[in-house]
Design a protein around this motif. Sequence first.
Motif, PDB file in Angstrom:
ATOM      1  N   TYR A 156      10.713  19.961  18.556  1.00  0.00           N
ATOM      2  CA  TYR A 156      11.988  20.301  19.216  1.00  0.00           C
ATOM      3  C   TYR A 156      12.926  20.371  18.058  1.00  0.00           C
ATOM      4  O   TYR A 156      12.974  19.701  16.865  1.00  0.00           O
ATOM      5  N   HIS A 157      14.181  21.062  18.396  1.00  0.00           N
ATOM      6  CA  HIS A 157      15.217  21.193  17.411  1.00  0.00           C
ATOM      7  C   HIS A 157      16.369  20.691  17.864  1.00  0.00           C
ATOM      8  O   HIS A 157      16.655  20.804  19.127  1.00  0.00           O
ATOM      9  N   PHE A 158      17.222  20.257  16.775  1.00  0.00           N
ATOM     10  CA  PHE A 158      18.638  19.979  17.283  1.00  0.00           C
ATOM     11  C   PHE A 158      19.583  21.015  17.284  1.00  0.00           C
ATOM     12  O   PHE A 158      19.851  21.785  16.166  1.00  0.00           O
ATOM     13  N   ASN A 161      24.101  18.593  16.102  1.00  0.00           N
ATOM     14  CA  ASN A 161      23.720  17.471  15.331  1.00  0.00           C
ATOM     15  C   ASN A 161      24.848  16.789  14.380  1.00  0.00           C
ATOM     16  O   ASN A 161      25.698  17.344  14.240  1.00  0.00           O
ATOM     17  N   LEU A 210      23.129  11.571  23.741  1.00  0.00           N
ATOM     18  CA  LEU A 210      22.093  12.762  23.614  1.00  0.00           C
ATOM     19  C   LEU A 210      21.937  13.505  24.993  1.00  0.00           C
ATOM     20  O   LEU A 210      21.987  13.090  26.087  1.00  0.00           O
ATOM     21  N   ILE A 237      24.871  14.666  20.321  1.00  0.00           N
ATOM     22  CA  ILE A 237      23.400  15.188  19.718  1.00  0.00           C
ATOM     23  C   ILE A 237      22.761  16.066  20.791  1.00  0.00           C
ATOM     24  O   ILE A 237      22.750  15.504  22.059  1.00  0.00           O
ATOM     25  N   GLN A 238      22.559  17.251  20.543  1.00  0.00           N
ATOM     26  CA  GLN A 238      22.053  18.205  21.537  1.00  0.00           C
ATOM     27  C   GLN A 238      20.619  18.501  21.113  1.00  0.00           C
ATOM     28  O   GLN A 238      20.588  19.048  19.796  1.00  0.00           O
ATOM     29  N   SER A 239      19.513  18.729  21.801  1.00  0.00           N
ATOM     30  CA  SER A 239      18.283  19.329  21.230  1.00  0.00           C
ATOM     31  C   SER A 239      17.583  20.142  22.383  1.00  0.00           C
ATOM     32  O   SER A 239      18.286  20.330  23.565  1.00  0.00           O
ATOM     33  N   ASP A 240      16.752  20.831  21.958  1.00  0.00           N
ATOM     34  CA  ASP A 240      16.510  22.134  22.939  1.00  0.00           C
ATOM     35  C   ASP A 240      15.217  21.970  23.896  1.00  0.00           C
ATOM     36  O   ASP A 240      14.311  22.913  24.125  1.00  0.00           O
ATOM     37  N   LYS A 251      13.403  13.462  26.157  1.00  0.00           N
ATOM     38  CA  LYS A 251      14.728  12.930  25.744  1.00  0.00           C
ATOM     39  C   LYS A 251      14.687  11.647  24.997  1.00  0.00           C
ATOM     40  O   LYS A 251      15.176  11.581  23.790  1.00  0.00           O
ATOM     41  N   VAL A 254      12.732  12.289  21.581  1.00  0.00           N
ATOM     42  CA  VAL A 254      13.788  13.078  20.768  1.00  0.00           C
ATOM     43  C   VAL A 254      14.918  12.153  20.099  1.00  0.00           C
ATOM     44  O   VAL A 254      15.262  12.297  18.934  1.00  0.00           O
ATOM     45  N   TRP A 258      15.498  11.320  16.283  1.00  0.00           N
ATOM     46  CA  TRP A 258      16.674  11.333  15.475  1.00  0.00           C
ATOM     47  C   TRP A 258      17.135  10.044  14.853  1.00  0.00           C
ATOM     48  O   TRP A 258      17.542  10.209  13.836  1.00  0.00           O
TER      49      TRP A 258
END
Length: 422
Positions: A156-158, A161, A210, A237-240, A251, A254, A258
């Motif tokens: 997964y990607h941020f 960030n 998050l 902080i948000q991820s995809d 969640k 991830v 992080w």
Amino acid sequence: MAEVKRWCIFSRRCGFFFILVLAVVLFFSSTDMGSVPDDWNPKQWIQSQAPKWLMSFKIKSQKVDPSNMTVLWAVSPAATSELTSTTSTTDTISDAATDVTLEKKSLAFLQNESITAAQVTETAAKKPSTNASQVLHTLVPYVSPGWYLVEYPYKYHFIVNEPQECKQHKPFLVLMVPVAPHNTAHRDIIRKTWGGENPVHGKMVKLFFLVGLGTREGAKQVQEQLFQESKVYHDVIQSDFLDCYKNLTIKTMVMLEWLDMYCSSASYAMKVDSDMFLNVPKLINMLLHAPKTNYMTGLIAQGSVVQRDPSSKWYLPVNIYPESQYPRYALGLGYVLTLDLPKKLVEASRHVKAVYIEDVYLGLCMQHLKIPPTDPPDWNYFHVFPLQYSRCAFSKIIATTIQEDTDRMQIWKDFTKPGPSC
């Protein structure tokens, strides 16, 4: 004659279109979607039906400020994994059902695409709303992990960030609050109450929220709100991954990724739900005398029986988890861990089947590591059921769930006023 030829071509196209539409209608009318297998892949037919505006889908990116807070937009097949799970007749994951229904309206077409964001170098001061110039579409075969498992491990990607915050502030304690993207109210109230305390007993405390990808109508507006919040507070902080009940395990993992990548220099982290009251000074006092490595504590469940009733929210079938009881685990409402554990737990996750019950899953990973969670010094420190407020009672605990209609600002003002608590 030319007119006749054009009419024939037009008629053939109309006929082909009519047959195509009829086939799609017959497919859905004759297919029980509840019986569609988990590995069913809609790419072959949905590709040609994707709306035109999808093809011009833009990735919004910003580089916001000199502190390296980079905002990217990325969507992967894993982010929309929930969409291929059909709603079962028993509705065993009822909280996720609403999310899936809403998300199908806006993101279902993405499950046949893997989209990678092109990084944009312009700062917000120059171009506040820069669009990425390139979208890469790569078809990836999708295989659903099924109802009771989640897609992890996965890269997964941020999207949003804060890679420098821990390096700059060197916190003793990091508070990680998983919260839904649209839940601005919870984030605001936490910032104004226990999340805004710093330093505490001479120890630096950092707060981060998050979030995943929005699952409600108006997700675009919510995303813009998150961008604005991140510029102001530097705590988002948000991820995809798709942010829904079933994906709580994703969640959590991830979050651990992080912490390992960007905050491993801190001494402790606490994952705490957004509907909790947290007594940070009491927590710091406990941690000053806590182990420095291989430490996880909270409200520890022991001998917890696996739910085999399909109507249960926490049902797991025997083929997913054959044991009758879970190992020791810390309830997800709030638990503390030393910062050597995130790396170890992420590594353990490669060997443990990722069930959707996030706190149980962490317990399974801890079992794999042969590191049992530790009971807190006082069994009264953590409360899963809301504790009736009194200044004296709250001064003796670390965390408790708060009832939805509670005036948290009023409680905080009373709790923090000068004078003895009891």
